[in-house]
Enzyme design. Structure first.
Site, PDB file in Angstrom:
ATOM      1  N   GLN A  75       0.838  -1.200   0.000  1.00 57.00           N
ATOM      2  CA  GLN A  75       0.000   0.000   0.000  1.00 57.00           C
ATOM      3  C   GLN A  75       0.876   1.254   0.000  1.00 57.00           C
ATOM      4  O   GLN A  75       0.551   2.256  -0.622  1.00 57.00           O
ATOM      5  CB  GLN A  75      -0.930  -0.013   1.224  1.00 57.00           C
ATOM      6  CG  GLN A  75      -1.964   1.112   1.246  1.00 57.00           C
ATOM      7  CD  GLN A  75      -3.049   0.934   0.187  1.00 57.00           C
ATOM      8  OE1 GLN A  75      -3.358  -0.174  -0.213  1.00 57.00           O
ATOM      9  NE2 GLN A  75      -3.620   2.026  -0.270  1.00 57.00           N
ATOM     10  N   SER A 103      -5.854   0.853   5.183  1.00 54.97           N
ATOM     11  CA  SER A 103      -6.625   0.099   4.188  1.00 54.97           C
ATOM     12  C   SER A 103      -7.201  -1.162   4.819  1.00 54.97           C
ATOM     13  O   SER A 103      -6.493  -1.935   5.459  1.00 54.97           O
ATOM     14  CB  SER A 103      -5.744  -0.304   3.001  1.00 54.97           C
ATOM     15  OG  SER A 103      -6.453  -1.226   2.185  1.00 54.97           O
ATOM     16  N   ASP A 114     -12.264  -7.399  -2.917  1.00 60.22           N
ATOM     17  CA  ASP A 114     -13.082  -6.851  -4.000  1.00 60.22           C
ATOM     18  C   ASP A 114     -13.453  -8.011  -4.915  1.00 60.22           C
ATOM     19  O   ASP A 114     -12.586  -8.810  -5.264  1.00 60.22           O
ATOM     20  CB  ASP A 114     -12.287  -5.809  -4.803  1.00 60.22           C
ATOM     21  CG  ASP A 114     -11.783  -4.670  -3.926  1.00 60.22           C
ATOM     22  OD1 ASP A 114     -12.476  -4.327  -2.954  1.00 60.22           O
ATOM     23  OD2 ASP A 114     -10.700  -4.139  -4.233  1.00 60.22           O
ATOM     24  N   GLU A 172     -19.143   1.358  -2.673  1.00 60.59           N
ATOM     25  CA  GLU A 172     -18.323   0.340  -3.340  1.00 60.59           C
ATOM     26  C   GLU A 172     -19.041  -1.004  -3.238  1.00 60.59           C
ATOM     27  O   GLU A 172     -18.777  -1.780  -2.324  1.00 60.59           O
ATOM     28  CB  GLU A 172     -16.934   0.245  -2.699  1.00 60.59           C
ATOM     29  CG  GLU A 172     -16.064   1.461  -2.930  1.00 60.59           C
ATOM     30  CD  GLU A 172     -14.594   1.187  -2.619  1.00 60.59           C
ATOM     31  OE1 GLU A 172     -14.253   0.058  -2.231  1.00 60.59           O
ATOM     32  OE2 GLU A 172     -13.793   2.120  -2.767  1.00 60.59           O
ATOM     33  N   TRP A 211     -18.607  -3.625  -4.652  1.00 60.59           N
ATOM     34  CA  TRP A 211     -17.717  -4.776  -4.886  1.00 60.59           C
ATOM     35  C   TRP A 211     -16.840  -5.108  -3.690  1.00 60.59           C
ATOM     36  O   TRP A 211     -16.232  -6.158  -3.627  1.00 60.59           O
ATOM     37  CB  TRP A 211     -16.812  -4.478  -6.082  1.00 60.59           C
ATOM     38  CG  TRP A 211     -15.952  -3.250  -5.849  1.00 60.59           C
ATOM     39  CD1 TRP A 211     -14.774  -3.193  -5.163  1.00 60.59           C
ATOM     40  CD2 TRP A 211     -16.232  -1.904  -6.261  1.00 60.59           C
ATOM     41  NE1 TRP A 211     -14.300  -1.902  -5.135  1.00 60.59           N
ATOM     42  CE2 TRP A 211     -15.181  -1.090  -5.800  1.00 60.59           C
ATOM     43  CE3 TRP A 211     -17.277  -1.328  -6.989  1.00 60.59           C
ATOM     44  CZ2 TRP A 211     -15.140   0.281  -6.031  1.00 60.59           C
ATOM     45  CZ3 TRP A 211     -17.240   0.045  -7.213  1.00 60.59           C
ATOM     46  CH2 TRP A 211     -16.172   0.836  -6.735  1.00 60.59           C
ATOM     47  N   HIS A 212     -16.740  -4.196  -2.735  1.00 56.35           N
ATOM     48  CA  HIS A 212     -15.826  -4.389  -1.603  1.00 56.35           C
ATOM     49  C   HIS A 212     -16.589  -5.042  -0.446  1.00 56.35           C
ATOM     50  O   HIS A 212     -17.413  -4.401   0.193  1.00 56.35           O
ATOM     51  CB  HIS A 212     -15.240  -3.036  -1.178  1.00 56.35           C
ATOM     52  CG  HIS A 212     -14.312  -3.112   0.006  1.00 56.35           C
ATOM     53  ND1 HIS A 212     -12.944  -2.959  -0.092  1.00 56.35           N
ATOM     54  CD2 HIS A 212     -14.554  -3.315   1.326  1.00 56.35           C
ATOM     55  CE1 HIS A 212     -12.394  -3.064   1.105  1.00 56.35           C
ATOM     56  NE2 HIS A 212     -13.358  -3.284   1.992  1.00 56.35           N
TER      57      HIS A 212
HETATM   58 ZN   LIG Z   1     -11.622  -2.953  -1.728  1.00 52.50          ZN
END
Ligand SMILES: [Zn+2]
Length: 273
Positions: free
Chosen positions: A153, A179, A188, A237, A239-240
């Site tokens: 990251q 994160s 994801d 989001e 997808w997360h």
């Molecule tokens: Zn993510």
């Protein structure tokens, strides 16, 4: 004389008020804006130069040091808890690495056995269960990006920061240590064709709708729901997904709340060592 003193104090008051306003304006600019969580993906198509996948990280020590403001963030007390809360206000201990990372036996949109294919064991097993359940409903999911180390990251963030400056980079990329992918509990996902992988156009797809309706049955929540940007700090989001365990996932999902709202002010933190 009294009048002149009065004028002086009124003038002083005005100057002080002006200064206070200026300072508060500066503070507000520091407030995190809703943003795309977790970087190295689309939604940032304007970030062309760094959009492509970066080489695996082998040496996090070459990264630039964290900035003081993020080093002073409170550190979550139990980073190994499956219910751990990590966000822009609460970070993981520096260079935290989960001890039980494994490769879930599910389809990914890439073939390589690399870091981002991993999840913590409990989350990996739950992901296998969830992908199988989706398959039975005719929904073919694929992993896009799971675990991400702080070292990686940092590399990603520093590339953005070098290009756009640190403050701007923070508006679209998670600062190292904050994160959720670093917990090994978040991933994801997309449809198996990889179309709209980690992009806004994933919203409304059959895969996204299936996840919203069924992810909790396997212990996952949609971590950054629509309309909760002000609470999570991240824009929608779909997808997360984040593993929190079946019981908690069902409760959070049924109540339509976020992990932040579930904990309220009761997040156990420790101060940075
Ligand atoms: Zn993510």
């Amino acid at each position: 004389m009294l009048k002149r003193n009065g004028m002086f104090y009124v003038g002083l008051l005005l100057v002080c008020t002006g200064l206070a306003l200026l300072l508060s304006a500066c503070e507000q600019r520091e407030t995190p804006q809703p943003q795309e969580a977790n970087t190295n993906k689309a939604g940032t198509s304007q970030q062309e130069g760094v959009k492509t996948e970066l080489a695996p990280v082998t040496d996090g020590q070459t990264s630039k040091p964290d900035s003081p403001d993020n080093d002073s963030l409170p550190v979550v007390a139990d980073p190994d808890a499956v219910t751990v809360l990590v966000n822009k206000q609460i970070r993981l201990p520096e260079n935290y690495i989960p001890a039980d990372l494994v490769y879930p036996d599910v389809r990914f949109v890439f073939k390589e056995k690399i870091e981002k294919r991993m999840l913590r064991k409990e989350a990996a097993q739950a992901l296998e269960t969830m992908f199988a359940a989706a398959g039975k409903d005719g929904i073919n999911l694929a992993g896009v990006s799971g675990y991400r180390s702080e070292a990686r990251q940092k590399v990603i963030f520093n590339q953005y920061a070098a290009k756009d400056g640190e403050e701007k980079a923070k508006t679209y990329s998670a600062y190292p240590g904050t994160s959720e992918h670093q917990t090994g509990l978040a991933i994801d996902v997309s449809g198996s064709d990889g179309k709209c992988a980690a992009e806004s156009c994933f919203a409304g797809t059959p895969e996204a709708e299936w996840l919203a309706a069924h992810a909790a049955e396997s212990g996952f929540i949609i971590r950054y729901p629509e309309g909760k940007e002000g609470i999570t700090g991240y824009k929608y989001e779909p997808w997360h997904i984040r593993y929190v365990g079946v019981e908690l996932a069902k409760e959070i999902s049924a109540k339509g709340i976020t992990l932040e709202e579930y904990f309220g002010d009761a997040v156990p933190v420790t101060t940075q060592p």
